[in-house]
Write a protein that holds these residues in place. Sequence first.
Motif, PDB file in Angstrom:
ATOM      1  N   ILE A  49    -136.248  71.740 101.124  1.00 37.58           N
ATOM      2  CA  ILE A  49    -136.970  72.568 100.891  1.00 37.58           C
ATOM      3  C   ILE A  49    -138.340  72.530 101.739  1.00 37.58           C
ATOM      4  CG2 ILE A  49    -138.194  73.921  99.224  1.00 37.58           C
ATOM      5  CD1 ILE A  49    -135.930  73.757  97.277  1.00 37.58           C
ATOM      6  N   THR A  50    -138.931  73.287 102.457  1.00 40.55           N
ATOM      7  CA  THR A  50    -139.898  73.259 103.045  1.00 40.55           C
ATOM      8  C   THR A  50    -141.422  73.309 102.511  1.00 40.55           C
ATOM      9  OG1 THR A  50    -139.751  75.509 104.097  1.00 40.55           O
ATOM     10  CG2 THR A  50    -138.868  73.745 105.493  1.00 40.55           C
ATOM     11  N   GLN A  51    -141.269  73.987 101.411  1.00 46.80           N
ATOM     12  CA  GLN A  51    -142.520  74.209 100.792  1.00 46.80           C
ATOM     13  C   GLN A  51    -142.618  73.504  99.669  1.00 46.80           C
ATOM     14  OE1 GLN A  51    -141.096  78.568 100.163  1.00 46.80           O
ATOM     15  NE2 GLN A  51    -143.456  79.031 100.610  1.00 46.80           N
ATOM     16  N   VAL A  52    -143.482  72.672  99.534  1.00 45.63           N
ATOM     17  CA  VAL A  52    -143.848  71.806  98.304  1.00 45.63           C
ATOM     18  C   VAL A  52    -144.219  72.207  97.204  1.00 45.63           C
ATOM     19  CG1 VAL A  52    -146.462  71.302  98.567  1.00 45.63           C
ATOM     20  CG2 VAL A  52    -145.246  69.425  97.993  1.00 45.63           C
ATOM     21  N   GLU A  53    -144.470  73.574  97.239  1.00 43.27           N
ATOM     22  CA  GLU A  53    -144.457  74.339  96.046  1.00 43.27           C
ATOM     23  C   GLU A  53    -143.330  74.633  95.021  1.00 43.27           C
ATOM     24  OE1 GLU A  53    -145.769  75.542  98.668  1.00 43.27           O
ATOM     25  OE2 GLU A  53    -148.012  75.161  98.583  1.00 43.27           O
ATOM     26  N   ARG A  54    -142.213  74.475  95.613  1.00 41.75           N
ATOM     27  CA  ARG A  54    -140.722  74.675  95.331  1.00 41.75           C
ATOM     28  C   ARG A  54    -140.144  73.352  94.846  1.00 41.75           C
ATOM     29  NH1 ARG A  54    -139.312  79.603  94.954  1.00 41.75           N
ATOM     30  NH2 ARG A  54    -140.207  81.232  96.319  1.00 41.75           N
ATOM     31  N   ILE A  55    -140.942  72.200  94.965  1.00 43.58           N
ATOM     32  CA  ILE A  55    -140.311  70.897  94.404  1.00 43.58           C
ATOM     33  C   ILE A  55    -140.961  70.530  93.232  1.00 43.58           C
ATOM     34  CG2 ILE A  55    -140.298  68.481  94.981  1.00 43.58           C
ATOM     35  CD1 ILE A  55    -138.854  70.162  96.999  1.00 43.58           C
ATOM     36  N   ARG A  56    -140.170  69.880  92.033  1.00 37.26           N
ATOM     37  CA  ARG A  56    -140.319  69.572  90.906  1.00 37.26           C
ATOM     38  C   ARG A  56    -139.765  68.277  90.638  1.00 37.26           C
ATOM     39  NH1 ARG A  56    -143.065  73.079  91.783  1.00 37.26           N
ATOM     40  NH2 ARG A  56    -143.285  74.917  90.521  1.00 37.26           N
ATOM     41  N   ASN A  57    -140.472  67.288  90.233  1.00 39.75           N
ATOM     42  CA  ASN A  57    -139.788  65.797  90.026  1.00 39.75           C
ATOM     43  C   ASN A  57    -140.156  65.568  88.466  1.00 39.75           C
ATOM     44  OD1 ASN A  57    -139.055  65.003  92.617  1.00 39.75           O
ATOM     45  ND2 ASN A  57    -141.108  64.770  93.248  1.00 39.75           N
ATOM     46  N   ILE A  58    -139.029  65.459  87.700  1.00 42.28           N
ATOM     47  CA  ILE A  58    -139.278  65.562  86.096  1.00 42.28           C
ATOM     48  C   ILE A  58    -138.423  64.467  85.701  1.00 42.28           C
ATOM     49  CG2 ILE A  58    -139.818  68.042  86.076  1.00 42.28           C
ATOM     50  CD1 ILE A  58    -137.094  68.557  84.730  1.00 42.28           C
ATOM     51  N   GLY A  59    -138.849  64.027  84.398  1.00 47.62           N
ATOM     52  CA  GLY A  59    -138.067  63.143  83.743  1.00 47.62           C
ATOM     53  C   GLY A  59    -137.556  63.755  82.295  1.00 47.62           C
ATOM     54  N   ILE A  60    -136.651  63.362  81.704  1.00 46.05           N
ATOM     55  CA  ILE A  60    -136.087  63.736  80.267  1.00 46.05           C
ATOM     56  C   ILE A  60    -136.379  62.547  79.335  1.00 46.05           C
ATOM     57  CG2 ILE A  60    -134.438  64.991  79.168  1.00 46.05           C
ATOM     58  CD1 ILE A  60    -135.377  66.486  81.316  1.00 46.05           C
ATOM     59  N   SER A  61    -137.352  62.653  78.664  1.00 44.88           N
ATOM     60  CA  SER A  61    -137.694  61.734  77.651  1.00 44.88           C
ATOM     61  C   SER A  61    -137.894  61.818  76.065  1.00 44.88           C
ATOM     62  CB  SER A  61    -139.084  61.042  78.209  1.00 44.88           C
ATOM     63  OG  SER A  61    -139.061  60.474  79.540  1.00 44.88           O
ATOM     64  N   ALA A  62    -137.434  60.953  75.398  1.00 41.06           N
ATOM     65  CA  ALA A  62    -137.308  61.149  73.863  1.00 41.06           C
ATOM     66  C   ALA A  62    -137.130  59.863  73.281  1.00 41.06           C
ATOM     67  CB  ALA A  62    -136.660  62.309  73.573  1.00 41.06           C
ATOM     68  N   HIS A  63    -137.140  60.095  71.928  1.00 36.61           N
ATOM     69  CA  HIS A  63    -136.679  59.018  71.043  1.00 36.61           C
ATOM     70  C   HIS A  63    -135.153  58.940  70.873  1.00 36.61           C
ATOM     71  CE1 HIS A  63    -136.816  56.467  67.172  1.00 36.61           C
ATOM     72  NE2 HIS A  63    -135.568  57.164  66.805  1.00 36.61           N
ATOM     73  N   ILE A  64    -134.501  57.749  70.513  1.00 33.89           N
ATOM     74  CA  ILE A  64    -133.026  57.531  70.705  1.00 33.89           C
ATOM     75  C   ILE A  64    -132.497  58.771  69.900  1.00 33.89           C
ATOM     76  CG2 ILE A  64    -133.109  56.104  68.945  1.00 33.89           C
ATOM     77  CD1 ILE A  64    -130.732  54.708  70.521  1.00 33.89           C
ATOM     78  N   ASP A  65    -131.422  59.204  70.367  1.00 35.65           N
ATOM     79  CA  ASP A  65    -130.309  60.364  69.935  1.00 35.65           C
ATOM     80  C   ASP A  65    -131.215  61.524  69.737  1.00 35.65           C
ATOM     81  OD1 ASP A  65    -127.966  61.031  69.109  1.00 35.65           O
ATOM     82  OD2 ASP A  65    -128.518  60.525  66.558  1.00 35.65           O
ATOM     83  N   SER A  66    -132.032  62.009  70.316  1.00 36.36           N
ATOM     84  CA  SER A  66    -132.787  63.344  70.429  1.00 36.36           C
ATOM     85  C   SER A  66    -131.891  64.457  71.187  1.00 36.36           C
ATOM     86  CB  SER A  66    -134.277  63.144  70.674  1.00 36.36           C
ATOM     87  OG  SER A  66    -134.865  62.462  69.671  1.00 36.36           O
ATOM     88  N   GLY A  67    -131.165  63.889  72.039  1.00 37.73           N
ATOM     89  CA  GLY A  67    -130.316  65.014  72.775  1.00 37.73           C
ATOM     90  C   GLY A  67    -130.728  64.874  74.209  1.00 37.73           C
ATOM     91  N   LYS A  68    -131.330  63.937  74.982  1.00 39.86           N
ATOM     92  CA  LYS A  68    -131.750  64.012  76.233  1.00 39.86           C
ATOM     93  C   LYS A  68    -130.427  64.208  76.985  1.00 39.86           C
ATOM     94  CE  LYS A  68    -133.220  59.919  75.956  1.00 39.86           C
ATOM     95  NZ  LYS A  68    -132.961  59.781  74.637  1.00 39.86           N
ATOM     96  N   THR A  69    -129.666  63.413  76.917  1.00 40.79           N
ATOM     97  CA  THR A  69    -128.458  63.390  77.968  1.00 40.79           C
ATOM     98  C   THR A  69    -127.707  64.678  77.894  1.00 40.79           C
ATOM     99  OG1 THR A  69    -128.472  60.881  78.041  1.00 40.79           O
ATOM    100  CG2 THR A  69    -126.392  62.202  78.727  1.00 40.79           C
ATOM    101  N   THR A  70    -127.613  65.147  76.561  1.00 39.42           N
ATOM    102  CA  THR A  70    -126.845  66.228  76.419  1.00 39.42           C
ATOM    103  C   THR A  70    -127.735  67.507  77.011  1.00 39.42           C
ATOM    104  OG1 THR A  70    -126.052  65.451  74.238  1.00 39.42           O
ATOM    105  CG2 THR A  70    -125.828  67.958  74.502  1.00 39.42           C
ATOM    106  N   LEU A  71    -128.974  67.501  76.888  1.00 38.99           N
ATOM    107  CA  LEU A  71    -129.662  68.445  77.506  1.00 38.99           C
ATOM    108  C   LEU A  71    -129.579  68.641  79.065  1.00 38.99           C
ATOM    109  CD1 LEU A  71    -131.934  70.711  77.480  1.00 38.99           C
ATOM    110  CD2 LEU A  71    -133.630  68.930  77.273  1.00 38.99           C
ATOM    111  N   THR A  72    -129.543  67.240  79.449  1.00 34.62           N
ATOM    112  CA  THR A  72    -129.503  67.157  80.962  1.00 34.62           C
ATOM    113  C   THR A  72    -128.238  67.841  81.652  1.00 34.62           C
ATOM    114  OG1 THR A  72    -130.915  65.090  80.801  1.00 34.62           O
ATOM    115  CG2 THR A  72    -129.526  65.501  82.933  1.00 34.62           C
ATOM    116  N   GLU A  73    -127.021  67.528  80.683  1.00 33.08           N
ATOM    117  CA  GLU A  73    -125.670  67.947  80.939  1.00 33.08           C
ATOM    118  C   GLU A  73    -125.613  69.461  81.070  1.00 33.08           C
ATOM    119  OE1 GLU A  73    -121.393  66.871  81.581  1.00 33.08           O
ATOM    120  OE2 GLU A  73    -123.326  65.796  81.842  1.00 33.08           O
ATOM    121  N   ARG A  74    -126.375  70.049  80.063  1.00 27.72           N
ATOM    122  CA  ARG A  74    -126.674  71.622  80.186  1.00 27.72           C
ATOM    123  C   ARG A  74    -127.514  72.150  81.322  1.00 27.72           C
ATOM    124  NH1 ARG A  74    -123.542  69.725  76.471  1.00 27.72           N
ATOM    125  NH2 ARG A  74    -122.678  70.914  74.987  1.00 27.72           N
TER     126      ARG A  74
END
Length: 754
Positions: A49-74
């Motif tokens: 993607i040539t436009q930097v405005e269309r890039i997002r670099n994000i992390g999914i973070s939380a306390h253990i067993d809050s559903g991070k990996t399940t959320l990422t799967e969705r």
Amino acid sequence: MSGFSLFNNLIRSTGKINFGSKVNQILNYVPKNDTRRYLSSKVVKDSKITQVERIRNIGISAHIDSGKTTLTERLLFYSGRIEEMHEVKGKDQVGATMDSMELERQRGITIQSAATYIDWKNNNINIIDTPGHVDFTIEVERALRVLDGAVLVLCAVGGVQSQTMTVNRQMKRNNVPFIAFINKLDRLGANHNRVAGQLKQKLGQNCALVQFPMGLESKFKGIVDVIDEKAIYFDGKFGETIREEPVPEEYIPELKKKKQDLIESLSNIDEELGEMFLDEKIPTNDQIKAAIRRNVIKRTFTPIFVGSALKNKGVQKLLDGIVQYLPNPSEIENFALDESSGETQRVLINPERSDKNKFLGLAFKLEAGRYGQLTYIRVYQGHIKKDDIAYNVRTGKKHKISRLVRMHANHMEDIEDAYAGDIIALFGIDCSTGDTFVTEKDFKLSMESMFVPDPVVSLSIKPADSNMNDNFSKGINRFMKEDPTFKVIYDSDSKELIAYGMGELHLDIYATRLEREYNCKCILGKPKVAFRETLLEAFEFDYLHKKQSGGQGQFGKVIGTLEPLPQEKYQSIEFIDETTGTNVPDQFIPGIKRGFYNSLEKGVLTGNKVTGVLFRLTDGANHCTDSTDLAFQLAAEGAMKQAFSEGKWQIIEPIMFVEVTAPEEFQSVVVGNINKRNGIIINSETNMGWFNLQCEVALNDMFGYSSEIRSLTQGKGEFAMEFLKYLPARQEVVSKLIDAGSTDKNQTKKKKKN
């Protein structure tokens, strides 16, 4: 012990273990039964993607067993990245996409952070799914170091928990903007308003709900968009069909209140909305959204989204929020250090996605893969392509980029080039975590370093079979290279290898991986706490090192004060040069500093490391011919020996923040057990038949608590803990440590005589 006699003199000065010349040749070797082999995929020829405005670099973070990996799967499923969704614990023998290690699937936890990317409405989103357990906090730390934004996931029942606070501090330290997602609204006891209140009270966030649920627990049927004033339903087998309708009458009063709360929260911090609020003007929906974005990027506001990842509700709208409110790489100021002029200067990086700028990338994570070391790189500036030559700024070594890939968990997709804002991986690059790479040798910029916490637990480790020493050394060297918080060091006093880590689980995971991936079963000793020694009162030193034995002699004199640092700096070590004139020439100051730091490895009371001290150099003396760097180094070491023998010292120990959650019926026995462990209770809350206990307990008193909490609560209780601070140890603990230290010294003397 006979099998370990070969451990003597096999430890390099770098702290790595050397069991033979073969180790260097096969450091990156991964055996056939490795559970995290990387799978090749198709070549991605043009996904840029040539436009930097269309890039997002994000992390999914939380306390253990809050559903991070399940959320990422969705997130992967709804964006079309995967065709089927699987659950975290792998009941269908597949497991979640991002938990690609077999050990992760069996234990149902994330151990290593994993990277992927998705396309959502013509926006490219790079995602890193991070562990929730405090023992793997380095995975969160280095992920947040290279990300532009994050999603903080909160359990609708548990709310703000201990690791949530840790993640919040990490985001603050790395200046990462984030949005919040209250997950698990389908669970018994879910309460989004309570969690939103905890975000304000416990984390000090200026936040407001931009959505709220229609119904809770088993009656959770959809969400209401506060800004656009719409009721949103998620139809279909997997909630893939979004249906928008007018908000039902029963939710209109709550909608009006939530929207008013949102506008007021924004008006308090946003100048444009503040003026409109004072003029009693009603902002448009677009003006509200623009204000949210401005203040999310400034970290002055946190919008709260709601849903249930497991029940497939609210995830698509969270994706919209990620694109709408989290910053692109050009909206975050990143700095590099320029040392070319002799003085360190901070230089602002140009995030434009163009090959006009010089390439600059940071290696933030290492993994040993099937084809050699896999190095994760965040591209901060410029452009890199296959077959380029990259230079390691720290070592000066050059490397040919023979393969450039983007990661999708343990799948690799070959790419031809990468631009600023991309997260990629390289093969065959010999480097360390935190190294900076450039493609022009004379481009001497380096990225600012990342925070690495000190280990707090140690135990002895050795292979059960001495014939497996080679495999043991391969695995240990690989794990130490990948994880800066895991260290194995040979102790010359006990003649044992000591493994250091962030907790019992951390070290247990590596022992299990040694057995599974290297066929090397290990014997672990009892966990030991990382006690430290520190000064109790200031000590004035005046030490002269003088030696004459023919030829040039040695002469160096140091005068100053060794001072204790305050409790909040117990983990720090400081050196201050306050000399004036020529009594101590400038060229000898580094030698004095080196002598001071060398003396801190072993304290006088128990042999633990010394921290929390300030070496203040005020004066000294030199000789025109006999003064050398070594002479002043030895003078500083002599001054420290003087302080050790004549000064007053104390032992300090790590204190943990412990959070216990269990049914109310067990509250009294749990509190009694914490008191028995000399814990200090900070806060206690009850909600829907459950209680939440927050306390401070010495790590030395917490061993074995995981099994004890289960027996006390009939298996229904759980706890989490994280390192908080160092404090002086209790007198009975000090006496035991000193007695144990005396016994070890006597045993060592007997061994030497024999």
